[in-house]
Design a protein around this motif. Structure first.
Motif, PDB file in Angstrom:
ATOM      1  N   PRO A  32       0.917  -1.035  -0.120  1.00 46.86           N
ATOM      2  CA  PRO A  32       0.150  -0.113   0.059  1.00 46.86           C
ATOM      3  C   PRO A  32       1.004   1.285   0.079  1.00 46.86           C
ATOM      4  CG  PRO A  32      -0.138  -0.964   2.239  1.00 46.86           C
ATOM      5  CD  PRO A  32       0.595  -1.978   1.437  1.00 46.86           C
ATOM      6  N   GLY A  33       0.249   2.084  -0.707  1.00 42.76           N
ATOM      7  CA  GLY A  33       0.943   3.412  -0.675  1.00 42.76           C
ATOM      8  C   GLY A  33       0.664   4.527  -1.833  1.00 42.76           C
ATOM      9  N   GLY A  34       1.319   5.540  -2.158  1.00 35.53           N
ATOM     10  CA  GLY A  34       0.868   6.201  -3.152  1.00 35.53           C
ATOM     11  C   GLY A  34       1.751   7.595  -2.963  1.00 35.53           C
ATOM     12  N   LYS A  35       1.339   8.437  -3.969  1.00 30.03           N
ATOM     13  CA  LYS A  35       2.169   9.746  -3.996  1.00 30.03           C
ATOM     14  C   LYS A  35       2.190  10.633  -2.840  1.00 30.03           C
ATOM     15  CE  LYS A  35       1.019  10.432  -9.010  1.00 30.03           C
ATOM     16  NZ  LYS A  35       0.219  11.359  -9.966  1.00 30.03           N
ATOM     17  N   VAL A  36       3.270  11.419  -2.844  1.00 35.38           N
ATOM     18  CA  VAL A  36       3.606  12.453  -1.725  1.00 35.38           C
ATOM     19  C   VAL A  36       3.017  13.721  -2.016  1.00 35.38           C
ATOM     20  CG1 VAL A  36       5.365  13.516  -0.391  1.00 35.38           C
ATOM     21  CG2 VAL A  36       5.464  11.040  -0.950  1.00 35.38           C
ATOM     22  N   GLU A  37       2.301  14.261  -1.489  1.00 41.87           N
ATOM     23  CA  GLU A  37       1.560  15.638  -1.819  1.00 41.87           C
ATOM     24  C   GLU A  37       2.760  16.920  -1.659  1.00 41.87           C
ATOM     25  OE1 GLU A  37      -2.084  16.193   0.013  1.00 41.87           O
ATOM     26  OE2 GLU A  37      -3.083  14.541  -1.110  1.00 41.87           O
ATOM     27  N   TYR A  38       2.536  18.086  -2.192  1.00 43.87           N
ATOM     28  CA  TYR A  38       3.538  18.920  -2.141  1.00 43.87           C
ATOM     29  C   TYR A  38       3.448  19.507  -0.612  1.00 43.87           C
ATOM     30  CZ  TYR A  38       5.522  23.544  -2.601  1.00 43.87           C
ATOM     31  OH  TYR A  38       6.373  24.727  -2.481  1.00 43.87           O
ATOM     32  N   SER A  39       4.508  19.815   0.063  1.00 49.75           N
ATOM     33  CA  SER A  39       4.756  20.277   1.338  1.00 49.75           C
ATOM     34  C   SER A  39       4.517  19.114   2.373  1.00 49.75           C
ATOM     35  CB  SER A  39       3.924  21.536   1.641  1.00 49.75           C
ATOM     36  OG  SER A  39       2.753  21.393   1.912  1.00 49.75           O
ATOM     37  N   GLU A  40       4.108  17.796   1.939  1.00 49.40           N
ATOM     38  CA  GLU A  40       3.780  16.931   2.799  1.00 49.40           C
ATOM     39  C   GLU A  40       5.173  15.971   3.262  1.00 49.40           C
ATOM     40  OE1 GLU A  40       0.172  13.711   3.102  1.00 49.40           O
ATOM     41  OE2 GLU A  40       1.348  13.764   1.357  1.00 49.40           O
ATOM     42  N   SER A  41       5.301  15.659   4.481  1.00 50.41           N
ATOM     43  CA  SER A  41       6.425  14.768   4.742  1.00 50.41           C
ATOM     44  C   SER A  41       6.172  13.289   4.410  1.00 50.41           C
ATOM     45  CB  SER A  41       6.928  14.711   6.207  1.00 50.41           C
ATOM     46  OG  SER A  41       6.082  14.144   6.954  1.00 50.41           O
ATOM     47  N   LEU A  42       7.529  12.664   4.234  1.00 55.34           N
ATOM     48  CA  LEU A  42       7.305  11.159   3.682  1.00 55.34           C
ATOM     49  C   LEU A  42       6.325  10.631   4.755  1.00 55.34           C
ATOM     50  CD1 LEU A  42      10.833  10.558   2.481  1.00 55.34           C
ATOM     51  CD2 LEU A  42       8.978  11.005   1.218  1.00 55.34           C
ATOM     52  N   ALA A  43       6.586  10.628   5.953  1.00 63.24           N
ATOM     53  CA  ALA A  43       5.890  10.039   6.987  1.00 63.24           C
ATOM     54  C   ALA A  43       4.550  10.350   7.098  1.00 63.24           C
ATOM     55  CB  ALA A  43       6.510  10.269   8.434  1.00 63.24           C
ATOM     56  N   ALA A  44       4.120  11.575   6.851  1.00 60.36           N
ATOM     57  CA  ALA A  44       2.624  12.058   6.868  1.00 60.36           C
ATOM     58  C   ALA A  44       1.961  11.451   5.658  1.00 60.36           C
ATOM     59  CB  ALA A  44       2.834  13.545   6.609  1.00 60.36           C
ATOM     60  N   ALA A  45       2.701  11.460   4.316  1.00 60.09           N
ATOM     61  CA  ALA A  45       2.341  10.770   3.182  1.00 60.09           C
ATOM     62  C   ALA A  45       2.038   9.260   3.574  1.00 60.09           C
ATOM     63  CB  ALA A  45       3.190  11.174   1.781  1.00 60.09           C
ATOM     64  N   LEU A  78      -5.681   1.033   7.962  1.00 57.97           N
ATOM     65  CA  LEU A  78      -4.900   0.435   8.897  1.00 57.97           C
ATOM     66  C   LEU A  78      -4.215   1.685   9.692  1.00 57.97           C
ATOM     67  CD1 LEU A  78      -3.165  -2.638   7.292  1.00 57.97           C
ATOM     68  CD2 LEU A  78      -5.276  -2.528   8.885  1.00 57.97           C
ATOM     69  N   SER A  79      -3.584   1.450  11.019  1.00 55.88           N
ATOM     70  CA  SER A  79      -2.800   2.376  11.483  1.00 55.88           C
ATOM     71  C   SER A  79      -1.470   1.634  11.708  1.00 55.88           C
ATOM     72  CB  SER A  79      -3.439   2.831  13.029  1.00 55.88           C
ATOM     73  OG  SER A  79      -4.623   3.210  12.966  1.00 55.88           O
ATOM     74  N   ILE A  80      -0.226   2.404  11.532  1.00 62.38           N
ATOM     75  CA  ILE A  80       0.965   1.916  11.624  1.00 62.38           C
ATOM     76  C   ILE A  80       1.986   2.625  12.331  1.00 62.38           C
ATOM     77  CG2 ILE A  80       0.647   0.645   9.122  1.00 62.38           C
ATOM     78  CD1 ILE A  80       2.479   3.034   7.998  1.00 62.38           C
ATOM     79  N   GLU A  81       3.050   2.006  12.726  1.00 63.79           N
ATOM     80  CA  GLU A  81       4.134   2.821  13.233  1.00 63.79           C
ATOM     81  C   GLU A  81       5.276   2.280  12.086  1.00 63.79           C
ATOM     82  OE1 GLU A  81       6.765   2.140  17.246  1.00 63.79           O
ATOM     83  OE2 GLU A  81       6.235   0.363  16.223  1.00 63.79           O
ATOM     84  N   ILE A  82       5.964   3.459  11.870  1.00 57.71           N
ATOM     85  CA  ILE A  82       7.047   3.430  10.631  1.00 57.71           C
ATOM     86  C   ILE A  82       8.362   3.042  11.469  1.00 57.71           C
ATOM     87  CG2 ILE A  82       8.296   4.656   9.053  1.00 57.71           C
ATOM     88  CD1 ILE A  82       5.814   6.423   8.733  1.00 57.71           C
ATOM     89  N   ALA A  83       8.927   2.066  11.109  1.00 59.55           N
ATOM     90  CA  ALA A  83      10.425   1.725  11.703  1.00 59.55           C
ATOM     91  C   ALA A  83      11.375   2.339  11.086  1.00 59.55           C
ATOM     92  CB  ALA A  83      10.489   0.193  11.824  1.00 59.55           C
ATOM     93  N   ALA A  84      11.652   2.177   9.659  1.00 62.33           N
ATOM     94  CA  ALA A  84      12.581   2.593   9.119  1.00 62.33           C
ATOM     95  C   ALA A  84      12.618   2.562   7.524  1.00 62.33           C
ATOM     96  CB  ALA A  84      13.835   1.821   9.495  1.00 62.33           C
ATOM     97  N   LEU A  85      13.345   3.290   6.761  1.00 62.54           N
ATOM     98  CA  LEU A  85      13.416   3.115   5.192  1.00 62.54           C
ATOM     99  C   LEU A  85      13.998   1.964   4.823  1.00 62.54           C
ATOM    100  CD1 LEU A  85      12.974   4.767   2.494  1.00 62.54           C
ATOM    101  CD2 LEU A  85      15.476   5.060   2.909  1.00 62.54           C
ATOM    102  N   ALA A  86      13.068   1.194   4.144  1.00 63.57           N
ATOM    103  CA  ALA A  86      13.774  -0.351   3.787  1.00 63.57           C
ATOM    104  C   ALA A  86      14.326  -0.467   2.208  1.00 63.57           C
ATOM    105  CB  ALA A  86      12.588  -1.461   3.520  1.00 63.57           C
ATOM    106  N   GLY A  87      14.179   0.676   1.603  1.00 62.33           N
ATOM    107  CA  GLY A  87      14.756   0.687   0.347  1.00 62.33           C
ATOM    108  C   GLY A  87      13.776   1.640  -0.572  1.00 62.33           C
ATOM    109  N   TRP A  88      14.413   1.758  -1.801  1.00 64.71           N
ATOM    110  CA  TRP A  88      13.544   2.546  -2.582  1.00 64.71           C
ATOM    111  C   TRP A  88      13.550   1.787  -4.245  1.00 64.71           C
ATOM    112  CZ3 TRP A  88      16.496   4.177  -7.085  1.00 64.71           C
ATOM    113  CH2 TRP A  88      17.730   4.004  -6.927  1.00 64.71           C
ATOM    114  N   HIS A  89      12.791   2.355  -5.037  1.00 60.95           N
ATOM    115  CA  HIS A  89      12.517   1.641  -6.280  1.00 60.95           C
ATOM    116  C   HIS A  89      12.236   2.785  -7.335  1.00 60.95           C
ATOM    117  CE1 HIS A  89      11.860  -1.451  -9.479  1.00 60.95           C
ATOM    118  NE2 HIS A  89      10.445  -0.920  -9.651  1.00 60.95           N
TER     119      HIS A  89
END
Length: 145
Positions: free
Chosen positions: A45-58, A69-80
């Motif tokens: 699950p995921g999607g686009k980051v909006e202008y002025s939105e932090s990665l965590a907030a997005a 769902l509610s989640i707790e972010i642990a760490a950056l796992a990678g990028w694609h």
């Protein structure tokens, strides 16, 4: 020369996106896309980051919108990086995060037509988006630390 508005319109600029490798009791949530791009493919699950939105907030917003769902972010796992081609019209940089399930139950909607909680290594047996097995393995390893 193109007008400025035409230069800003996709797919002429890369789009920043986020995704979450969400774990619950050692199992990973994968979702199947109900519409293009990647219709019929399992992904995170995921999607686009909006202008002025932090990665965590997005990430929190997208996960809540797509899955409830509610989640707790642990760490950056990678990028694609997804480049324009036959399967994708746009150019995306997807930042994928390892996350823990906090609450809620997944729900289907117009974006998702299936979901599964699976062992992280079971991703390879599904029709999945490019790079998903590597992100699932990296996120799983981060959460086992």
């Amino acid at each position: 020369m193109a007008a400025p508005a035409e230069l800003d319109a996709p797919p002429y600029r890369p789009q920043l996106a986020v995704s979450a490798a969400i774990f619950r009791d050692g199992r990973l949530l994968v979702v199947r896309r109900a519409r293009a791009p990647a219709k019929g493919w399992f992904s995170l699950p995921g999607g686009k980051v909006e202008y002025s939105e932090s990665l965590a907030a997005a990430l929190h917003r997208e996960v809540a919108e797509e899955t409830a769902l509610s989640i707790e972010i642990a760490a950056l796992a990678g990028w694609h990086e997804v480049l324009p081609g036959p399967q994708h019209a746009g150019h995306y940089l997807i930042m994928s995060f390892a996350a823990r399930w906090i609450g809620g139950e997944p729900r289907l909607n117009e974006e998702l037509d299936d979901f599964r909680w699976i062992a992280p290594d079971a991703v390879a047996g599904l029709r999945h988006t490019e790079g998903l097995p590597a992100i699932a393995a990296a996120a799983s390893a981060l959460l086992r630390r």
